[in-house]
Write an enzyme that holds these catalytic residues in place. Structure first.
Site, PDB file in Angstrom:
ATOM      1  CE  LYS A  13      -2.247  -1.082   3.776  1.00  0.00           C
ATOM      2  NZ  LYS A  13      -1.561  -2.362   4.103  1.00  0.00           N
ATOM      3  NE  ARG A  88      -5.158  -1.303   9.434  1.00  0.00           N
ATOM      4  CZ  ARG A  88      -4.042  -0.793   8.888  1.00  0.00           C
ATOM      5  NH1 ARG A  88      -3.997   0.454   8.505  1.00  0.00           N
ATOM      6  NH2 ARG A  88      -2.989  -1.542   8.739  1.00  0.00           N
ATOM      7  NE  ARG A 127       7.697  -2.634   6.389  1.00  0.00           N
ATOM      8  CZ  ARG A 127       6.400  -2.389   6.457  1.00  0.00           C
ATOM      9  NH1 ARG A 127       5.798  -1.708   5.502  1.00  0.00           N
ATOM     10  NH2 ARG A 127       5.698  -2.820   7.474  1.00  0.00           N
ATOM     11  NE  ARG A 160       5.851  -0.645  10.220  1.00  0.00           N
ATOM     12  CZ  ARG A 160       4.803  -0.499   9.432  1.00  0.00           C
ATOM     13  NH1 ARG A 160       4.883   0.238   8.346  1.00  0.00           N
ATOM     14  NH2 ARG A 160       3.645  -1.066   9.710  1.00  0.00           N
ATOM     15  NE  ARG A 171       1.556  -5.197  10.902  1.00  0.00           N
ATOM     16  CZ  ARG A 171       2.689  -5.002  10.200  1.00  0.00           C
ATOM     17  NH1 ARG A 171       3.814  -5.596  10.575  1.00  0.00           N
ATOM     18  NH2 ARG A 171       2.676  -4.222   9.157  1.00  0.00           N
TER      19      ARG A 171
END
Ligand code: AP5
Length: 217
Positions: A13, A88, A127, A160, A171
């Site tokens: 996203k 969400r 990431r 992160r 998640r």
């Protein structure tokens, strides 16, 4: 032009949002980015937000809705906006409908990135982000030029807090339970457009643009 970008964590996203807002000159509204910014300030509110994010849980609806309401009132949204990571939940989607109706506005298209859970775990585990300028990298698909260093500002890149496998799976569970029902919500309205998010960034971008109402400009 007002757009929503929806998809599981790590679907791409943020990556696609950056390209879309640049091409169409609209405002980028990422609730995740806004919460991380507040969390980085170290304030009491920031600490509370960080505790939800680090646990892979959603920030409570009333908090999120207030933040988005204030953001949508800013001048740069007049030319249009892309909502990245909002709504969400069902209450968030309903609150958005009310906010837009009050301003005689609407969502023109909802863009949905589809991708398997296994690919998401792989992507998010690799990431790395820059805490200084927000740059985003991937050790597999988009490594920095110098190992461990941000290409844009030379700061040290980090993982992160919510990008460990246990939190990624939490998640994903939250996404499947609370967010994916919104796909049906927007399908019923005839504004949902899905794209296979597992392909190369530029291929996904091309397909997303084909669904953006003013793509011909
Ligand atoms: P948020 O920041 O929105 O996180 P997310 O939805 O989990 O999404 P991510 O930022 O992890 O991934 P992305 O889809 O943007 O993928 P990216 O482009 O980075 O939210 C964080 C937290 O804030 C939430 O968990 C929650 O606590 C809270 N929150 C936020 N909004 C909320 C709301 N509305 N309500 C309640 N709580 C809320 O890509 C991922 C990686 O893959 C990168 O390394 C990238 O380089 C790579 N990549 C991207 N595309 C490709 C590709 N096509 N091929 C190969 N690699 C790719």
């Amino acid at each position: 032009m007002n757009l929503i970008l929806i998809g599981p964590p790590g679907a791409g996203k943020g990556t696609q949002a950056k390209n879309i807002v640049e091409k169409y000159g609209i405002a980028h509204i990422s609730t995740g980015d806004m919460f991380r910014e507040t969390a980085a300030s170290g304030s009491e509110v920031g600490k509370k937000l960080q505790s939800f994010m680090s646990a892979g849980k959603l920030v409570p609806d009333d908090v999120v809705i207030e933040v988005v309401k204030n953001r949508l009132a800013k001048a740069d949204c007049v030319k249009g906006f892309l909502l990245d990571g909002f709504p969400r939940t069902d209450p968030q989607a309903q609150a958005l409908d009310l906010m837009l109706a009050a301003g005689k506005q609407k969502i023109d298209a909802v863009l949905c990135l589809k991708i398997d859970d296994s690919e998401i775990v792989r992507r998010l585990s690799s990431r790395r982000v820059c805490p200084s300028c927000g740059g985003s990298f991937n050790l597999v698909s988009q490594p920095p030029k110098v190992d461990g260093i941000c290409d844009f500002c030379a700061a040290k890149i980090v993982q992160r807090a919510d990008d460990n496998e246990q939190t990624i799976r939490q998640r994903l569970q939250v996404y499947h339970q609370q967010t994916s029902p919104l796909i049906a919500y927007y399908t019923k309205r005839g504004i949902l457009n899905s794209v296979d998010g597992s392909r190369a960034v530029n291929e996904v971008f091309k397909d997303l643009c084909a669904f953006i109402p003013t793509a011909g400009h």
